[in-house]
Motif scaffolding. Structure first.
Motif, PDB file in Angstrom:
ATOM      1  N   ARG A   1     -14.225   3.320  -3.002  1.00  0.00           N
ATOM      2  CA  ARG A   1     -13.577   4.602  -2.813  1.00  0.00           C
ATOM      3  C   ARG A   1     -14.381   5.700  -3.463  1.00  0.00           C
TER       4      ARG A   1
ATOM      5  N   ARG B   1      -2.330   6.564  -6.596  1.00  0.00           N
ATOM      6  CA  ARG B   1      -1.766   5.697  -5.573  1.00  0.00           C
ATOM      7  C   ARG B   1      -2.324   6.021  -4.193  1.00  0.00           C
ATOM      8  N   GLN B   2      -2.301   7.284  -3.846  1.00  0.00           N
ATOM      9  CA  GLN B   2      -2.778   7.661  -2.521  1.00  0.00           C
ATOM     10  C   GLN B   2      -4.246   8.038  -2.536  1.00  0.00           C
ATOM     11  N   THR B   3      -4.677   8.536  -3.687  1.00  0.00           N
ATOM     12  CA  THR B   3      -6.024   9.059  -3.775  1.00  0.00           C
ATOM     13  C   THR B   3      -6.520   8.953  -5.215  1.00  0.00           C
ATOM     14  N   PRO B   4      -7.781   8.660  -5.374  1.00  0.00           N
ATOM     15  CA  PRO B   4      -8.309   8.578  -6.745  1.00  0.00           C
ATOM     16  C   PRO B   4      -8.255   9.922  -7.470  1.00  0.00           C
TER      17      PRO B   4
END
Ligand code: FES
Ligand code: FES
Lengths: 150, 423, 736
Positions: free
Chosen positions: B5, B341-344
């Protein structure tokens, strides 16, 4: 063009990278079981699973979703646990207006997946991100516990 | 998973620099201007430099017009208001000559001969050569004039005696242009110019002395400003950014985020939003090279160790109310493991913010929220100050420090209330 | 567009149909309605041929129900489903009298038609006021019973036997010798018969369906994501719109640089309205980004209210106490009673503005064509919706088609039509259908809010601390005056604002209740779940509690004493609540119990809260008990659900909610600053329903009205301090 894996189907979408998955599901793919409530990860009605974890699709850029396994309310009943949770929801007559319930069920399945023998404290901490304005909390608790016990 | 990611994020921000709509600016700033009309090119270069200098950050009010000024600076000795720098002849700088403008930027002296207070970072801008300054002027003069009279400063004696600034300037403003260090690479020199001059990083990150001048012995060692901690950004491994991989630092500067190291918040988020995200990858890398060479200072908060946390609810805590509130409102984005959770972008691990026992930045962000504009969209942290009590925010902070940092938070309702009241 | 669904009924045809109807109890049951009534799934159906049996003419028997050729029953529900379970309750009533299993009934939404579907309590066609079951309990059963009689008669005619020898069972008519005919087989003949009058209804002891817990008809589709709310609809060619209205009420749009929004990928159109700008996009994200891009360039004229702050609004409310207002009740001589009283007690209570904040934000699908204006929208007030759309589209009302939809939470908000007007106005400017979806921020800042009330009481007490009488003055906006000005008498007395106050539960020989309407600037007020009783129950039950403590008497005993021999149903619920709560059992320090009892919406409720307070202002609600006598119960499951949910809904507001105004703008915007109850805050609600054969009372809002006084009284019991202004969070408390 991004490839999304939604409910085990690969779908190509041509949308801006920063578009939240929520709007891709609802307005591009026509999957409206996942709802919009706040857009800032405070209500949980947009909850879907990404690789089995509950995520808020309203703040999940579609580019972050690409390459991951997304499951929505439309398909959660295909899993044994998902089916049981939906069944428990009906047996406990949880639903009022129903608008939050897709998100509640997705969150409950993710919680039960991780903590099969949930107690009240687990439910408090695991479901607190999912608001219900009709306040069906008493029955949500009951339904989750019934699945945990079964 | 996370490293993947992370690198994809980096490549995205790089990509953005190249193709994300900034191509023309980039060309204007880096390429010689052969093909372009000279004036247009000067304006475009000026726009780039004005962004690098983050001029708009101060010369705008919420909901106001860019460069029309009016922003209040609450300083220990009174309140200053930034002036209108649009080309309006009456209320802006429309009738300023080139020399007027250069004097202001290099010497901190206005057209009327009055000395500026160093809230205007001319002690940094002074490093800029005349042609860069005039490019900025050309850009400003290409904008729509905004008729907006300047607000009078609200400063008591003796600080309202602007002539006093002459003495101050004699002490603290070197009034010297940037001189490249021939020992160092061109990249290093470009970085030094951007960090020390245009970017005026030290204005926030260098502590000030009794006279409100930057303490050059502690350059970039971190300071407190407007109720926020501007972290130590020297090359010290533990307290500064010495241990940050170059890519992490570049990502932080250009996108406001480096997973496991930092997320720009508060005033720094604004710097990214208004300024740094528009810089070319070359300039960002130059800043990285320079910052990595800044003399280490072992001051301030260390980066916390990277904890391996579970993605499930921590069973043990000294702050159950904080844990409840985290579950209510925070975990949806930040996750119990602190990975986001959704994005770093929402990752909390490794941040100095969650390791600062005073929780200065943490509470500021909780109270006021935050917004980071990036190539991959906007990341918004809502504010929780309005609907959550002092006790709640104190306990929430204590939980965050305990869980994600390794410090014992001692925050209480009184402290939160003081932070609310602070200007 | 499908021919069936989009074709409006011509006025002549409707008149003709009506003429053939027979009035029964003020309602028409034999009016045949053409198959324009779509189900909640309208949109998907529109794209297909309606193969549905129940949509086929001419097999209908009434405004409320229709029998298909295959015997399937369709209830034409005059009330919209928004979580209260009303449509299932109605289906149960119909199934009961028609002798069909519940599974044989499905539900369609009634179109706007005030003659057929006006509510006998509310006096207009709307879902609200906890009136649905109360007002339809008889008419619906009568319609079904009439239909049953007609179906039996038709079968009897066919067999050439006496109807008295036939009976209905399980969707069939059974005649002598166990002959059987399905309803579908005789419906055509039945429809030709005269509708019987004075139909006898079943006795409660014969009920097979009513009174037994039944699963709701709409829930299966709500657990698998297939249910469609307005926000989920898609009509062919539709685009998505989102709007930003002037943040100040009464402000107007001056200018906007449209180009910035048009540059956003996916943006199709920028629409300027008088007081708003809207962006139409291929998807909501484009509309949102488009609006964001416009933000800086929008210029508003804020109008008269741009400088109004909360403090000014509250000051104006306080100043209003100086005005005379309207007398709601005047019994005995309260001035004399106060003068000669042994002691006096005074108190002032205050309740904030509240937003409704249903999780489904305001949303409406609208298409304005040359020949018609068609809307798909979840509305509590379809006739008003039609009026609003007619006005905004410039079309006559009969050319406006409203397809009512299931609602994702309303709480009173969808009695209003502002968003319907806006959607129609946007649709009028384009030649395709649009779905208007408000962002949460728009929804919070452009609501019509529950009024901010201030109440002042003064009681005259006798030597035993019992009230000889009291005076009460209520100040707040009159919702009725804005919503239905004709319903307000010339003196301005708003019956809603004085509910539970003008005629208090407790008999008082001296009483004066005065109401001073004061509409705040910069904020519009509307109905909010619990309406009048929410306000009345809070202030009256708080004040009585204060009197009890002043008299050093137990709050339950004090209330019972005050009730004397009045309101046995109220006494019964109060006693039962006390028993269930172990009221007589003493509590340790830091704990307290509070009680409230009232008649609300025709039901009697008693609510008890037991809570504990820690050293840092943390409140834990240990028990929450709600006892109700709501008359005869149709679906016990729904009654329990409504009492649980309604009570917690009220708790959410009592703990946290308050809307405030700064510079004419609402300060809260989303759930981070307009906080709502979460599962971690929610105590289990213990509901007890007293068996009763009385006429049904309202239940959807009853629990909501009772919780605030019980909570605040418990806070007093635990702390010794009175907190008289809601919400509790204002006093620095939080839930642990
Ligand atoms: S819409 Fe995603 S959390 Fe509310
Ligand atoms: S059931 Fe209505 S919001 Fe949860």
């Amino acid at each position: 063009m991004l490839t999304l894996t939604i409910n085990d189907v690969d779908l190509e979408v041509d949308v801006p990278d920063d578009m939240p998955l929520l709007w891709v599901l609802r307005d591009v793919l026509g999957m409206t079981g996942t709802k919009y409530g706040c857009g800032i990860a405070q209500c949980g009605v947009c909850t879907v699973h990404m690789n089995g974890n509950a995520v808020r699709s309203c703040v999940l850029p579609v580019s972050e979703a690409a390459g991951n396994k997304i499951t929505t309310i439309e398909a959660i009943g295909k899993t044994a646990l998902g089916k049981r949770v939906q069944q428990a929801w009906l047996e406990h007559e949880v639903v009022q207006c129903g608008y939050c319930q897709s998100g509640q069920i997705m969150a409950a399945v993710a919680l039960l997946e991780k903590v099969p023998d949930v107690d009240d404290a687990d439910i408090d901490l695991g479901m607190a991100g999912n608001m219900c304005r009709c306040c069906t909390y008493t029955r949500i608790r009951g339904a989750i516990k019934s699945v945990a016990k079964a | 998973m996370n490293t993947q990611r992370y690198s994809s994020l980096l490549s995205r921000s790089r990509l953005f620099g190249l193709v994300g709509g900034m191509l023309s600016l980039w060309a204007a700033a880096v390429l010689p201007a052969q093909a372009q009309d000279a004036e247009q090119s000067q304006i475009e270069r000026g726009e780039y430099l004005a962004r690098a200098g983050d001029c708009v950050a101060c010369h705008i009010t919420e909901g106001g017009k860019p460069f029309a000024g009016g922003l209040a600076f609450e300083l220990p000795f009174g309140t200053l208001y930034s002036p209108n720098i649009t080309p309006d002849k009456e209320t802006g700088i429309g009738d300023w000559s080139d020399d007027d403008f250069v004097n202001a930027m290099q010497k901190g002296v206005g057209k009327d001969g009055k000395h500026y207070y160093p809230a205007f970072p001319y002690t940094s801008y002074t490093l800029m050569p005349r042609e860069d300054i005039l490019a900025i002027k050309a850009y400003l003069f290409s904008l729509e004039p905004v008729h907006q009279p300047n607000r009078d400063n609200d400063i008591g004696f003796p600080f309202n005696q602007r002539w006093g600034m002459m003495f101050w300037n004699w002490m603290f403003n070197d009034n010297e242009r940037f001189k490249p260090d021939p020992e160092q690479s061109a990249e290093w020199n470009r970085g030094a110019y951007l960090v020390e001059g245009l970017g005026h990083c030290g204005e926030c990150h260098t502590p000030r002395n009794l006279f409100q001048a930057r303490d050059s012995s502690k350059a970039l060692a971190g300071a407190e400003i407007q109720g926020w901690k501007a972290w130590n950004i020297t090359s010290d491994d533990e307290h500064g950014i010495g241990a940050w991989p170059d890519e992490a630092l570049a990502s932080y500067l250009s996108a406001g985020h480096a997973e496991g190291y930092g997320v720009a918040g508060g005033p720094m988020a604004e710097v990214v939003n208004h300024s740094l995200r528009f810089l070319t990858p070359e300039d960002i890398n130059a800043m990285v090279v320079y910052l990595k060479s800044v003399e280490p200072q072992s001051e301030g908060i260390k980066r916390p160790p990277l904890k391996q946390l579970e993605a499930s609810v921590p069973q043990q805590t000294d702050h159950p109310l904080g844990r409840k509130l985290f579950a209510d409102t925070c975990v949806s984005c930040h996750s119990w493991d602190g990975n986001g959770r959704q994005t770093p972008y929402a990752a909390l691990k490794g941040l100095r913010t969650v390791h600062d026992p005073e929780a200065l930045n943490l509470i500021q962000i909780l109270l006021d929220g935050d917004a980071l504009h990036t190539a991959n969209g906007n990341y918004v942290m809502p504010s929780f100050g309005e609907a959550y009590s002092n006790e709640e925010l104190a306990e929430l902070s204590n939980f965050v420090l305990e869980h994600f940092g390794e410090v014992e938070g001692q925050l209480d309702a009184k402290t939160v209330e003081e932070r609310r009241q602070a200007p | 567009m499908n021919k069936n669904s989009s074709a409006p009924v011509s006025p002549e045809r409707r008149r003709m149909l009506k003429a053939s109807g027979v009035a029964l109890g003020g309602l028409l049951i034999a009016t045949w309605l053409p198959p324009m009534v779509p189900k909640s799934f309208a949109i998907q159906r529109l794209e297909e041929e309606p193969e549905d049996h129940e949509l086929q003419p001419p097999t209908a028997l009434g405004a409320f129900l229709r029998v298909g050729h295959n015997g399937h029953i369709t209830l034409i529900s005059p009330k919209i489903e928004m979580g209260q379970g009303v449509q299932t309750g109605f289906a149960m009533m119909i199934a009961e009298e028609l002798e069909v299993p519940l599974s044989q009934v499905s539900v369609a939404e009634a179109p706007p038609n005030p003659e057929l579907y006006s509510d006998s309590i509310l006096n207009f066609q709307a879902t609200g006021g906890s009136a649905s079951t109360r007002s339809n309990w008889e008419p619906l059963r009568e319609a079904a019973a009439a239909a049953r009689i007609m179906l039996i008669q038709a079968a009897a005619n066919q067999w050439q036997v006496s109807a008295a020898d036939c009976r209905a069972e399980n969707g069939q008519v059974i005649g002598p010798g166990d002959r059987r005919l399905g309803y579908g087989e005789v419906v055509a003949a039945a429809a030709e018969l005269t509708v019987p009058e004075n139909v006898p209804l079943k006795k409660p002891e014969d009920f097979k369906i009513i009174g037994k817990p039944a699963q709701r008809l709409d829930t299966p589709s709500k657990v698998d994501g297939s249910a469609k709310f307005t926000i989920d609809l898609h009509v062919p060619g539709m685009k998505i719109a989102s709007a930003r209205a002037c943040p100040v009420v009464g402000g107007t749009l001056v200018a906007v640089d449209e180009s910035r929004a048009r540059a956003v990928p996916g943006v199709v159109e920028v629409i300027k309205l008088d007081n708003a700008v809207a962006v139409i996009g291929d998807h909501m994200w484009a509309a949102i980004k488009g609006l964001e891009a416009l933000e800086e360039s929008v210029e508003w004229d804020f109008g008269a209210h741009g400088g109004i702050d909360q403090a000014q609004i509250e000051q104006a409310l306080r100043d209003a106490f100086e005005r005379d207002g309207a007398i709601a009740n005047d019994v005995g001589d309260i001035d004399k009673a106060l003068d000669g009283a042994e002691s006096k007690i005074e108190a002032e209570y205050e309740m904030p503005f509240l937003a409704h904040s249903p999780l489904e934000p305001m949303t409406c699908v609208a298409q304005v064509r040359a020949d018609a204006c068609e809307l798909w929208v979840g509305t509590q007030a379809p006739v008003f919706a039609r009026q609003a759309a007619a006005k905004a589209s410039g079309m006559p009302a009969e050319k406006v088609i409203i397809h009512n939809q299931w609602i994702g939470g309303a709480f009173g908000r969808r009695l209003e039509t502002d968003f319907i007007t806006q959607a129609t106005a946007i649709a009028k400017q384009v030649d395709y259908p649009i779905k208007l979806v408000w962002t949460r921020e728009e929804d919070t800042t452009h609501d019509l809010y529950r009024p901010h009330y201030i109440d002042r009481f003064a009681a005259a007490l006798d030597a035993d601390g019992m009230p000889i009488g009291w005076s009460q003055t209520i100040v707040g906006a009159s919702v009725l005056a804005r919503f239905a000005p004709d319903a307000v008498p010339p003196n301005g007395l708003d019956s809603d604002a004085v509910e539970n106050s003008a005629n208090p539960l407790y008999p008082l020989s001296n009483l004066r209740v005065r109401y001073v309407p004061e509409a705040p600037k910069a904020i519009l007020n509307s109905w909010w779940r619990g309406v009048g009783p929410l306000h009345g129950a809070y202030v009256v039950e708080s004040f009585v509690d204060e009197l009890a403590y002043a008299a050093k008497q137990d709050p339950v005993d004090y209330r019972l004493k005050l009730l004397g021999d009045q309101h046995p149903r109220a006494q019964a619920v109060l006693r039962l609540a006390a028993e269930k709560a172990n009221w007589r059992q003493p509590l340790p320090d830091g704990r307290g119990r509070g009680v409230a009892v009232q008649e609300v919406f025709g039901s009697y409720l008693a609510t008890v809260v037991e809570l504990q307070i820690d050293a840092n202002n943390g409140v834990r609600i240990k028990r929450l008990i709600c006892v109700a006598d709501c008359g005869i119960v149709t679906n016990p499951t729904s009654v329990h659900s409504q009492l649980e949910g309604g009570t917690l809904f009220g708790l959410s507001a009592a703990l946290y909610n308050e809307i405030t105004v700064k510079n004419g703008r609402v300060e809260q915007s989303n759930y981070n600053d307009y906080r709502q109850l979460r599962i971690s805050d929610a105590p289990p609600v213990e509901v007890f329903v007293v068996p009763s054969t009385e006429a049904p009372g309202g239940i959807g809002e009853a629990g909501t009205a009772m919780i605030a006084p019980a909570l605040m009284n418990a806070m007093h019991a635990a702390t010794g301090k009175r907190f008289r202004r809601l919400p509790l969070a204002r006093a620095g408390f939080h839930v642990i």
